[in-house]
Design a protein around this motif. Structure first.
Motif, mmCIF file in Angstrom:
data_model
loop_
_atom_site.group_PDB
_atom_site.id
_atom_site.type_symbol
_atom_site.label_atom_id
_atom_site.label_comp_id
_atom_site.label_asym_id
_atom_site.label_seq_id
_atom_site.Cartn_x
_atom_site.Cartn_y
_atom_site.Cartn_z
ATOM 1 N N PRO A 72 -9.566 -6.659 2.644
ATOM 2 C CA PRO A 72 -8.334 -6.151 3.273
ATOM 3 C C PRO A 72 -7.996 -4.697 2.963
ATOM 4 C CG PRO A 72 -7.976 -8.365 2.474
ATOM 5 C CD PRO A 72 -9.327 -7.948 1.961
ATOM 6 N N ILE A 73 -7.626 -3.995 4.030
ATOM 7 C CA ILE A 73 -7.177 -2.606 3.920
ATOM 8 C C ILE A 73 -5.777 -2.444 4.511
ATOM 9 C CG2 ILE A 73 -9.473 -1.557 3.865
ATOM 10 C CD1 ILE A 73 -9.218 -1.090 6.888
ATOM 11 N N TYR A 74 -5.121 -3.569 4.822
ATOM 12 C CA TYR A 74 -3.783 -3.528 5.419
ATOM 13 C C TYR A 74 -2.741 -3.062 4.384
ATOM 14 C CZ TYR A 74 -6.321 -7.027 8.238
ATOM 15 O OH TYR A 74 -7.257 -7.709 8.974
ATOM 16 N N ARG A 75 -1.568 -2.691 4.888
ATOM 17 C CA ARG A 75 -0.476 -2.305 3.994
ATOM 18 C C ARG A 75 -0.117 -3.494 3.111
ATOM 19 N NH1 ARG A 75 3.169 1.962 3.747
ATOM 20 N NH2 ARG A 75 2.303 2.841 5.677
ATOM 21 N N SER A 76 0.008 -3.233 1.795
ATOM 22 C CA SER A 76 0.162 -4.317 0.831
ATOM 23 C C SER A 76 0.732 -3.801 -0.476
ATOM 24 C CB SER A 76 -1.214 -4.956 0.562
ATOM 25 O OG SER A 76 -1.192 -5.783 -0.581
ATOM 26 N N ALA A 136 -0.550 -6.994 -5.044
ATOM 27 C CA ALA A 136 -0.442 -7.980 -6.117
ATOM 28 C C ALA A 136 -1.748 -8.735 -6.305
ATOM 29 C CB ALA A 136 0.693 -8.968 -5.813
ATOM 30 N N ASP A 137 -2.486 -8.922 -5.206
ATOM 31 C CA ASP A 137 -3.808 -9.551 -5.260
ATOM 32 C C ASP A 137 -4.819 -8.654 -4.557
ATOM 33 O OD1 ASP A 137 -5.856 -11.378 -5.709
ATOM 34 O OD2 ASP A 137 -5.349 -12.602 -3.954
ATOM 35 N N ASN A 138 -4.761 -7.369 -4.881
ATOM 36 C CA ASN A 138 -5.710 -6.380 -4.349
ATOM 37 C C ASN A 138 -5.851 -6.455 -2.835
ATOM 38 O OD1 ASN A 138 -6.067 -5.522 -6.925
ATOM 39 N ND2 ASN A 138 -8.170 -6.223 -7.154
ATOM 40 N N GLY A 139 -4.720 -6.554 -2.157
ATOM 41 C CA GLY A 139 -4.720 -6.470 -0.706
ATOM 42 C C GLY A 139 -4.724 -7.791 0.021
ATOM 43 N N TYR A 140 -4.929 -8.892 -0.695
ATOM 44 C CA TYR A 140 -4.854 -10.204 -0.049
ATOM 45 C C TYR A 140 -3.403 -10.698 0.026
ATOM 46 C CZ TYR A 140 -9.880 -10.580 0.305
ATOM 47 O OH TYR A 140 -11.195 -10.365 0.654
ATOM 48 N N ASP A 141 -2.469 -9.808 -0.224
ATOM 49 C CA ASP A 141 -1.035 -10.047 -0.040
ATOM 50 C C ASP A 141 -0.550 -8.966 0.922
ATOM 51 O OD1 ASP A 141 -1.824 -8.343 -2.275
ATOM 52 O OD2 ASP A 141 0.321 -8.071 -2.684
ATOM 53 N N SER A 183 1.714 -6.988 3.667
ATOM 54 C CA SER A 183 3.102 -6.764 4.075
ATOM 55 C C SER A 183 3.202 -6.235 5.504
ATOM 56 C CB SER A 183 3.796 -5.804 3.112
ATOM 57 O OG SER A 183 3.103 -4.571 3.042
ATOM 58 N N ASP A 184 2.099 -5.758 6.069
ATOM 59 C CA ASP A 184 2.079 -5.308 7.470
ATOM 60 C C ASP A 184 0.661 -5.441 7.991
ATOM 61 O OD1 ASP A 184 2.165 -4.050 9.937
ATOM 62 O OD2 ASP A 184 3.493 -2.445 9.261
ATOM 63 N N TYR A 185 0.459 -6.376 8.909
ATOM 64 C CA TYR A 185 -0.883 -6.643 9.431
ATOM 65 C C TYR A 185 -1.391 -5.551 10.364
ATOM 66 C CZ TYR A 185 -0.753 -11.558 7.855
ATOM 67 O OH TYR A 185 -0.722 -12.711 7.114
ATOM 68 N N GLN A 186 -0.525 -4.672 10.839
ATOM 69 C CA GLN A 186 -0.932 -3.697 11.844
ATOM 70 C C GLN A 186 -0.789 -2.268 11.352
ATOM 71 O OE1 GLN A 186 0.650 -6.759 15.209
ATOM 72 N NE2 GLN A 186 0.460 -4.657 15.909
ATOM 73 N N ASP A 187 -1.047 -2.102 10.050
ATOM 74 C CA ASP A 187 -1.062 -0.761 9.478
ATOM 75 C C ASP A 187 -2.066 -0.733 8.327
ATOM 76 O OD1 ASP A 187 -0.442 1.878 9.138
ATOM 77 O OD2 ASP A 187 1.511 1.540 8.193
ATOM 78 N N ILE A 188 -2.531 0.446 7.984
ATOM 79 C CA ILE A 188 -3.455 0.635 6.872
ATOM 80 C C ILE A 188 -2.666 1.037 5.633
ATOM 81 C CG2 ILE A 188 -5.460 1.931 6.035
ATOM 82 C CD1 ILE A 188 -6.061 0.134 8.444
ATOM 83 N N ASP A 189 -3.003 0.458 4.501
ATOM 84 C CA ASP A 189 -2.317 0.848 3.276
ATOM 85 C C ASP A 189 -2.642 2.300 2.941
ATOM 86 O OD1 ASP A 189 -1.903 1.083 0.211
ATOM 87 O OD2 ASP A 189 -0.946 -0.812 0.770
ATOM 88 N N PRO A 190 -1.654 3.095 2.565
ATOM 89 C CA PRO A 190 -1.918 4.502 2.227
ATOM 90 C C PRO A 190 -2.953 4.686 1.126
ATOM 91 C CG PRO A 190 0.443 4.128 2.497
ATOM 92 C CD PRO A 190 -0.211 2.777 2.546
ATOM 93 N N LEU A 191 -3.148 3.677 0.270
ATOM 94 C CA LEU A 191 -4.212 3.770 -0.729
ATOM 95 C C LEU A 191 -5.563 4.042 -0.075
ATOM 96 C CD1 LEU A 191 -3.493 0.787 -3.169
ATOM 97 C CD2 LEU A 191 -3.378 3.223 -3.727
ATOM 98 N N THR A 231 1.303 -14.477 3.573
ATOM 99 C CA THR A 231 1.605 -13.053 3.651
ATOM 100 C C THR A 231 2.032 -12.585 2.260
ATOM 101 O OG1 THR A 231 3.987 -13.287 4.076
ATOM 102 C CG2 THR A 231 2.514 -13.393 5.988
ATOM 103 N N SER A 232 2.423 -11.335 2.174
ATOM 104 C CA SER A 232 3.124 -10.858 0.979
ATOM 105 C C SER A 232 4.589 -11.304 1.044
ATOM 106 C CB SER A 232 3.069 -9.333 0.918
ATOM 107 O OG SER A 232 3.987 -8.827 -0.028
ATOM 108 N N ASP A 233 5.217 -11.446 -0.112
ATOM 109 C CA ASP A 233 6.652 -11.729 -0.105
ATOM 110 C C ASP A 233 7.454 -10.503 0.324
ATOM 111 O OD1 ASP A 233 6.270 -10.193 -2.397
ATOM 112 O OD2 ASP A 233 7.667 -11.362 -3.625
#
Length: 581
Positions: A61-65, A68-73, A75-83, A113-115
């Motif tokens: 996973p590279i989604y916004r997160s 907490a579990d290295n991206g398997y949590d 918070s936004d399925y349609q964006d890339i995490d800034p990391l 999902t993420s909380d």
């Protein structure tokens, strides 16, 4: 049907001769010096993947997160995490992969999902929230006190999180508990709600419209829960009877009518051969293949995955053979020995050279004695089975477990929670660390070792997880400088074999010598030929008379991991031969 009428046999799917490479993005390559791998780092090494010859890259996973579990949590399925970068950078990566003939598969994480996802934030507002039923909520259950007088748990049932502790959490100020089969920050979605399915399918179509080539589906059989069991102590958290309905609906609403070049694979803990025949049967329109866990659970003891037991090769052969024969006429195997959730396959199944023993009586250093041989043997055994092979990043150069000695070297949530729970129960810290040195998921997550230089060429900063100390000798630059005797070159040849040989891709599998404790041997055959695969899973020479039996004595060596010819019927330590009759 008339005598002259031709029977049309469907052509094998493209992925029957394909090889998939898994990238764990935060550990692959860092392009901006923050110590975390990113999309720019992947782009910088696309030539490495193209030269290796892989057909597909699966990105963890590279989604916004909140991570907490290295991206398997998520918070936004349609964006890339800034990391990792931006959507524009993702589009550029996708285009450059496609230019090189490499497909890109996204990791689909829709059991939870993420909380911090907007859906769950809304669901927590209370029972009247329009999103409340998008997750699984239940009242607590009163139980009699335990025999020693200790108050009994009041969670809705006794399910445990995969990351230790109860699988239920009650938010402050709420009267109900929500279900999380993993971390408390990973609340489970309620797939019985059609609005949830609508939202997930819309998201999947959005990514496919963007150009991605399929999905690896995280714990996808967990989405079907037997909800009437939520008040009891059961195993109804996975593979409820509605799972096939959900996957067939997904196929109709997401994949139907799209390009046949897509690929789907479902990760399914607890799946059986009979289950897999249903999930992957062509006429059922569910998935192309599944990840099963039977063979990677053979060295687990009765208590948990952290209860290490010695692997018996005979068990491994029986397990993989059962899956080969079980899916021979319907369905398809995914082939793997390692991934981001498993220890390094070389350290687990082979000889990584890290153990102290008496093998170096000839003066050769222990730390590299049979690493090349066992790395290439494992690759050969895997790639010569019938199915789609998955290469985990770093396996193509023979990366090993990390050998961490202190708990503060670990980052994995599963590792840290288990260690804390076990230490609190009174277990010896040194014993726990020895278990983690072999078993922790962080063993597979140390940064890819590109060079012998600082931080293994992974980053110019401080890596998020320590680099394996053996990077000065085990790295891409050093390995590839060895030419024909490099692990990378051997992998490249194996991958080319699958591309070029219908026998390797589609031939019938038959196991030989099932009760031999160190010989792994099988044949592959079709109407045009046969081949024999024979590997010695030990550090001693092995008499292998089958190499001279029948057609094999006069056969030709298709590929092997020793440069010089040896005795005709003797396999040297960790030697493998593939003989074409």
């Amino acid at each position: 049907m008339s005598q002259n009428e031709e029977v049309l046999i469907p052509a094998p799917a493209w992925w029957t001769k394909a090889v998939v490479y898994q990238i764990y993005p935060r550990s692959f390559a860092d392009s901006n010096g923050d110590g975390i791998g990113d999309l720019g780092g992947i782009r910088a090494h696309l030539d490495h993947l193209q030269q290796l010859g892989v057909d597909v890259v699966w990105l963890s996973p590279i989604y916004r997160s909140p991570q907490a579990d290295n991206g398997y949590d998520i918070s936004d399925y349609q964006d890339i995490d800034p990391l990792f970068g931006t959507l524009d950078e993702f589009d550029l990566l996708l285009a450059e992969m496609h230019e090189r003939g490499i497909k890109l598969v996204m990791d689909l994480v829709v059991n939870h999902t993420s909380d911090e996802h907007a859906w769950f934030v809304e669901a927590k507002r209370g029972p009247d929230s329009p999103k409340r039923d998008w997750y699984v909520w239940r009242d607590g259950t009163a139980r009699p006190a335990l025999a020693d007088g200790t108050p009994a748990p009041v969670e809705p049932n006794l399910w445990r999180s995969a990351f230790s502790g109860p699988a239920w959490t009650k938010p402050a100020g709420d009267d109900q508990y929500y279900l999380h089969l993993f971390a408390a920050k990973q609340p489970d979605l309620n797939w019985e709600n059609p609005d949830v399915r609508d939202a997930v399918f819309d998201m999947m179509n959005w990514w496919l419209d963007r150009g991605v080539d399929g999905f690896r589906m995280d714990v996808i059989n967990h989405i079907a829960k037997i909800q009437q069991d939520l008040r009891g102590d059961s195993t109804g958290f996975q593979m409820g009877p509605q799972i096939h309905d959900y996957l067939q609906e997904m196929n109709r609403r997401v994949f139907a009518g799209r390009d046949a070049d897509l690929i789907t694979v479902g990760e399914m803990p607890g799946v059986t051969v009979d289950d897999a025949r249903l999930f992957t049967g062509v006429d059922r329109l569910e998935l192309d293949m599944v990840f099963q866990f039977e063979h990677v659970g053979l060295d687990h003891g009765p208590a948990s995955k952290f209860d290490n037991v010695e692997l018996d090769l005979r068990d491994l052969k029986r397990s993989l053979s059962r899956w080969q024969t079980g899916l021979a006429d319907q369905g398809w195997n995914s082939l793997y020995l390692g991934n981001h959730d498993q220890p390094r396959s070389l350290s687990r199944f082979g000889d990584d050279g890290q153990a102290d023993d008496d093998r170096a009586d000839d003066g050769q250093a222990d730390d590299d004695r049979y690493r090349y041989e066992s790395a290439t043997l494992l690759a050969t055994i895997l790639h010569l089975h019938r199915g789609t092979p998955y290469v985990y990043q770093g396996d193509e150069i023979g990366m090993t477990n990390a050998g961490f000695q202190r708990i503060d070297q670990y980052q994995d949530i599963e590792t840290l929670n288990w260690f804390a729970e076990q230490k609190a129960s009174g277990r010896d810290e040194a014993d726990l660390l020895e278990i983690l040195r072999f078993r922790s998921r962080d063993n597979a997550r140390t940064p890819v070792q590109w060079t012998p230089g600082a931080q293994a060429g992974f980053t110019e900063g401080t890596p998020w997880l320590e680099v394996n100390p053996n990077h000065d000798t085990i790295n891409v630059e050093t390995d590839r400088s060895r030419g024909d005797s490099s692990v990378f070159e051997y992998y490249r040849r194996l991958i080319a074999l699958r591309h070029e040989s219908p026998l390797v891709a589609l031939g019938e599998f038959a196991l030989l010598e099932p009760e031999h404790p160190t010989l792994y041997a099988f044949t592959r055959s079709d109407d045009d030929g046969r081949l024999l695969v024979a590997g010695n899973f030990s550090g001693s020479e092995l008499e292998a008379p089958l190499l001279l039996e029948g057609p094999w004595g006069a056969g030709s060596l298709l590929i092997g991991n020793y440069a010089e010819a040896g005795a005709a019927a003797v396999l040297r330590p960790w030697e493998v031969r593939v003989v074409l009759a």
